[in-house]
Write a protein that holds these residues in place. Sequence first.
Motif, PDB file in Angstrom:
ATOM      1  N   CYS B  75      37.261  46.449  22.119  1.00  0.00           N
ATOM      2  CA  CYS B  75      37.432  45.421  23.144  1.00  0.00           C
ATOM      3  C   CYS B  75      38.001  44.195  22.418  1.00  0.00           C
ATOM      4  O   CYS B  75      37.354  43.626  21.541  1.00  0.00           O
ATOM      5  CB  CYS B  75      36.093  45.099  23.792  1.00  0.00           C
ATOM      6  N   ILE B  76      39.228  43.831  22.757  1.00  0.00           N
ATOM      7  CA  ILE B  76      39.928  42.757  22.048  1.00  0.00           C
ATOM      8  C   ILE B  76      39.547  41.424  22.681  1.00  0.00           C
ATOM      9  O   ILE B  76      39.952  41.111  23.794  1.00  0.00           O
ATOM     10  CB  ILE B  76      41.457  42.958  22.116  1.00  0.00           C
ATOM     11  N   ASP B  77      38.743  40.658  21.939  1.00  0.00           N
ATOM     12  CA  ASP B  77      38.142  39.438  22.470  1.00  0.00           C
ATOM     13  C   ASP B  77      38.834  38.241  21.816  1.00  0.00           C
ATOM     14  O   ASP B  77      38.442  37.819  20.729  1.00  0.00           O
ATOM     15  CB  ASP B  77      36.639  39.482  22.140  1.00  0.00           C
ATOM     16  N   THR B  78      39.879  37.733  22.449  1.00  0.00           N
ATOM     17  CA  THR B  78      40.630  36.625  21.854  1.00  0.00           C
ATOM     18  C   THR B  78      41.187  35.696  22.912  1.00  0.00           C
ATOM     19  O   THR B  78      41.568  36.129  23.987  1.00  0.00           O
ATOM     20  CB  THR B  78      41.797  37.153  20.983  1.00  0.00           C
ATOM     21  N   PRO B  79      41.241  34.400  22.575  1.00  0.00           N
ATOM     22  CA  PRO B  79      41.881  33.441  23.466  1.00  0.00           C
ATOM     23  C   PRO B  79      43.393  33.371  23.249  1.00  0.00           C
ATOM     24  O   PRO B  79      44.108  32.777  24.047  1.00  0.00           O
ATOM     25  CB  PRO B  79      41.239  32.113  23.065  1.00  0.00           C
ATOM     26  N   ASP B  80      43.863  33.964  22.160  1.00  0.00           N
ATOM     27  CA  ASP B  80      45.246  33.756  21.745  1.00  0.00           C
ATOM     28  C   ASP B  80      46.115  34.954  22.167  1.00  0.00           C
ATOM     29  O   ASP B  80      45.939  36.070  21.670  1.00  0.00           O
ATOM     30  CB  ASP B  80      45.276  33.598  20.211  1.00  0.00           C
ATOM     31  N   PRO B  81      47.079  34.735  23.067  1.00  0.00           N
ATOM     32  CA  PRO B  81      47.896  35.850  23.561  1.00  0.00           C
ATOM     33  C   PRO B  81      48.665  36.560  22.441  1.00  0.00           C
ATOM     34  O   PRO B  81      48.917  37.763  22.538  1.00  0.00           O
ATOM     35  CB  PRO B  81      48.879  35.200  24.534  1.00  0.00           C
ATOM     36  N   GLU B  82      48.988  35.844  21.383  1.00  0.00           N
ATOM     37  CA  GLU B  82      49.702  36.491  20.271  1.00  0.00           C
ATOM     38  C   GLU B  82      48.791  37.457  19.523  1.00  0.00           C
ATOM     39  O   GLU B  82      49.214  38.551  19.143  1.00  0.00           O
ATOM     40  CB  GLU B  82      50.246  35.438  19.298  1.00  0.00           C
ATOM     41  N   PRO B  95      42.269  50.285  24.643  1.00  0.00           N
ATOM     42  CA  PRO B  95      41.324  49.178  24.470  1.00  0.00           C
ATOM     43  C   PRO B  95      40.907  48.532  25.798  1.00  0.00           C
ATOM     44  O   PRO B  95      41.405  48.894  26.862  1.00  0.00           O
ATOM     45  CB  PRO B  95      42.132  48.169  23.661  1.00  0.00           C
ATOM     46  N   VAL B  96      39.978  47.599  25.670  1.00  0.00           N
ATOM     47  CA  VAL B  96      39.611  46.717  26.778  1.00  0.00           C
ATOM     48  C   VAL B  96      40.030  45.308  26.350  1.00  0.00           C
ATOM     49  O   VAL B  96      39.826  44.926  25.196  1.00  0.00           O
ATOM     50  CB  VAL B  96      38.083  46.754  27.045  1.00  0.00           C
ATOM     51  N   ILE B  97      40.634  44.574  27.273  1.00  0.00           N
ATOM     52  CA  ILE B  97      41.026  43.198  26.971  1.00  0.00           C
ATOM     53  C   ILE B  97      39.951  42.235  27.480  1.00  0.00           C
ATOM     54  O   ILE B  97      39.536  42.303  28.627  1.00  0.00           O
ATOM     55  CB  ILE B  97      42.385  42.857  27.638  1.00  0.00           C
ATOM     56  N   ASN B  98      39.513  41.342  26.610  1.00  0.00           N
ATOM     57  CA  ASN B  98      38.494  40.352  26.954  1.00  0.00           C
ATOM     58  C   ASN B  98      39.033  38.975  26.598  1.00  0.00           C
ATOM     59  O   ASN B  98      38.942  38.583  25.450  1.00  0.00           O
ATOM     60  CB  ASN B  98      37.208  40.663  26.180  1.00  0.00           C
ATOM     61  N   SER B  99      39.666  38.247  27.501  1.00  0.00           N
ATOM     62  CA  SER B  99      39.682  38.473  28.924  1.00  0.00           C
ATOM     63  C   SER B  99      40.860  37.713  29.531  1.00  0.00           C
ATOM     64  O   SER B  99      41.494  36.913  28.846  1.00  0.00           O
ATOM     65  CB  SER B  99      38.381  37.920  29.549  1.00  0.00           C
ATOM     66  N   ILE B 100      41.078  37.947  30.822  1.00  0.00           N
ATOM     67  CA  ILE B 100      41.996  37.084  31.574  1.00  0.00           C
ATOM     68  C   ILE B 100      41.186  36.376  32.656  1.00  0.00           C
ATOM     69  O   ILE B 100      40.020  36.693  32.861  1.00  0.00           O
ATOM     70  CB  ILE B 100      43.159  37.884  32.217  1.00  0.00           C
ATOM     71  N   SER B 101      41.801  35.402  33.317  1.00  0.00           N
ATOM     72  CA  SER B 101      41.140  34.688  34.418  1.00  0.00           C
ATOM     73  C   SER B 101      42.236  34.055  35.265  1.00  0.00           C
ATOM     74  O   SER B 101      43.419  34.286  35.035  1.00  0.00           O
ATOM     75  CB  SER B 101      40.215  33.604  33.875  1.00  0.00           C
ATOM     76  N   GLU B 119      42.288  48.601  29.761  1.00  0.00           N
ATOM     77  CA  GLU B 119      41.379  48.095  30.785  1.00  0.00           C
ATOM     78  C   GLU B 119      41.200  46.602  30.525  1.00  0.00           C
ATOM     79  O   GLU B 119      41.374  46.134  29.395  1.00  0.00           O
ATOM     80  CB  GLU B 119      40.040  48.833  30.713  1.00  0.00           C
ATOM     81  N   ILE B 120      40.875  45.871  31.587  1.00  0.00           N
ATOM     82  CA  ILE B 120      40.924  44.406  31.482  1.00  0.00           C
ATOM     83  C   ILE B 120      39.679  43.784  32.105  1.00  0.00           C
ATOM     84  O   ILE B 120      39.307  44.125  33.222  1.00  0.00           O
ATOM     85  CB  ILE B 120      42.164  43.861  32.228  1.00  0.00           C
ATOM     86  N   ILE B 121      39.059  42.867  31.354  1.00  0.00           N
ATOM     87  CA  ILE B 121      37.987  42.054  31.941  1.00  0.00           C
ATOM     88  C   ILE B 121      38.641  40.805  32.533  1.00  0.00           C
ATOM     89  O   ILE B 121      39.341  40.075  31.834  1.00  0.00           O
ATOM     90  CB  ILE B 121      36.944  41.649  30.879  1.00  0.00           C
ATOM     91  N   GLY B 122      38.438  40.607  33.830  1.00  0.00           N
ATOM     92  CA  GLY B 122      38.991  39.439  34.514  1.00  0.00           C
ATOM     93  C   GLY B 122      37.866  38.518  34.941  1.00  0.00           C
ATOM     94  O   GLY B 122      37.026  38.884  35.750  1.00  0.00           O
ATOM     95  N   LEU B 123      37.821  37.314  34.365  1.00  0.00           N
ATOM     96  CA  LEU B 123      36.738  36.384  34.684  1.00  0.00           C
ATOM     97  C   LEU B 123      36.927  35.792  36.078  1.00  0.00           C
ATOM     98  O   LEU B 123      38.030  35.360  36.427  1.00  0.00           O
ATOM     99  CB  LEU B 123      36.700  35.237  33.667  1.00  0.00           C
ATOM    100  N   ALA B 124      35.839  35.750  36.834  1.00  0.00           N
ATOM    101  CA  ALA B 124      35.893  35.171  38.181  1.00  0.00           C
ATOM    102  C   ALA B 124      35.828  33.660  38.088  1.00  0.00           C
ATOM    103  O   ALA B 124      34.907  33.019  38.579  1.00  0.00           O
ATOM    104  CB  ALA B 124      34.748  35.713  39.032  1.00  0.00           C
ATOM    105  N   MET B 125      36.830  33.087  37.408  1.00  0.00           N
ATOM    106  CA  MET B 125      36.890  31.628  37.321  1.00  0.00           C
ATOM    107  C   MET B 125      38.322  31.177  37.140  1.00  0.00           C
ATOM    108  O   MET B 125      39.188  31.930  36.694  1.00  0.00           O
ATOM    109  CB  MET B 125      36.026  31.105  36.183  1.00  0.00           C
TER     110      MET B 125
END
Lengths: 211, 261
Positions: B75-82, B95-101, B119-125
């Motif tokens: 699960c790739i947990d990063t704020p940086d799109p690069e 993988p799972v992407i952590n996260s978009i919003s 697969e993608i985790i999408g934050l409800a915010m």
Amino acid sequence: MSDLLEELGQAVFDMDEDKTVELTEKAIDEGLEPEKILNEGLVPAMDEVGEEYESGDRYVPEMLLSAEAMKGAMQLLRPLLAESGVEPAGIVVMGTVEGDLHDIGQNLVSMMLEGAGFEVINLGPETPAEEFVEAVKENDANVLGMSALLTTTMTHMPEVIEALEEEGIRDQVKVAIGGAPVSQDFVDEIGADGYAADAAAASRLVKKLTS
Amino acid sequence: MFLTIGELINSTRDEVKQALKEKDEELIRKLARDQAETGADVIDLNAGESMEEEQSDMDWLIDLVEDEVDDVRICIDTPDPEVLEFALEKVENRPVINSISNEEDKSRAREVAADSDAEIIGLAMGEEGMPETVEDRLNETEALLKKCDSLGIEEDRLYIDVIAMTIGSNQEQGRYVIDSVREIKEKFGVKTNIGLSNMSFGLPDRALINRTVFAMLLEAGLDAALIDPTDKPMMDTLKAAEALLGMDKNCLKYLKYKRGN
């Protein structure tokens, strides 16, 4: 210390807002100086609350309730303190950095600082750099406190410090930081003045930075 | 099938921060192995603590974890799109992407996610900040689903994260997240996720609070969670809840789990 002030401190410690307000009113009516009510009644109680929190015997909901009680008392005392020309221990601008919505920590710190006699300007969550700088200038603050709970938002802390430098006011204000991802290493890296791990430590840090 | 995402390899945790600094391979390998053995389907990797080194740290973590655990999903947990793009390119398995919003500064991350098959985790915010009520979470979900649709992200790749908030400062939040899971699934038919541990901040015996709300969330239909799978009572709760909720045919998974323990 008078029995009344001791009782007042106990009410804050016991998280009893109604009683705290009632006893503050009573103390004012009896002619006690507002400064004395603050420094000998409320401040020691909040110190004890902070110590309990730090040692793990008190938890967040209980901190918040004592802080509410303190706040109720301060609403009565603040105008009187201003009237009698009592200066606050210092002026602190507080906020969580841009993009970060976690404000429980910085609210706890704000409450502890108010409980220690500081004037706190709480800018709340998601505060952009310009707003911090503006508030520091406007209030002639002694300390700027920043919080970030995310590794993704702590990157805004150096931006705020740069903004202070650009305005030429970095020397006039101490910068204190806090939040889960923040460490002494990070303080050194971004050129802040100190960091604290919890609300009680934050209160001590700000006292140290303003002494 | 419930998706257990192991949360322990996160650079905000002191031992991991230290391990990244000192390139302590053993600790990372152990965390990966322990989580896989105790039931993580996916292992979250977060190297965001040191900003400059994030990509090289992520690179190092992926190599180690993939070497240690056969067929591991990351699960790739990063704020940086690069860093996200880099890691998507690198990982072996889906993988799972952590996260978009819905947040504006996530627009690049949304595009990168769209271009992948992850697969993608999408934050409800979104720009409004953290959601407070169930309605806030439903509104954010609807907006995010729209954004994903226009980017061509299939709904079945998404896990909507209902955003765990601290009950220590707002006692409604337990009810809100549970109802949000139920209503998001009913209304949009999309999967849900949560990062549980926020809920118990500032309270004693956090593990007890975490596993109790976990059972309630599972009943509401939760599909995935970031948890500590080495927390045995937590995994006990998951296995028992799956058996209780008809997610475990003939209770065979539960029986196997108990025999293995």
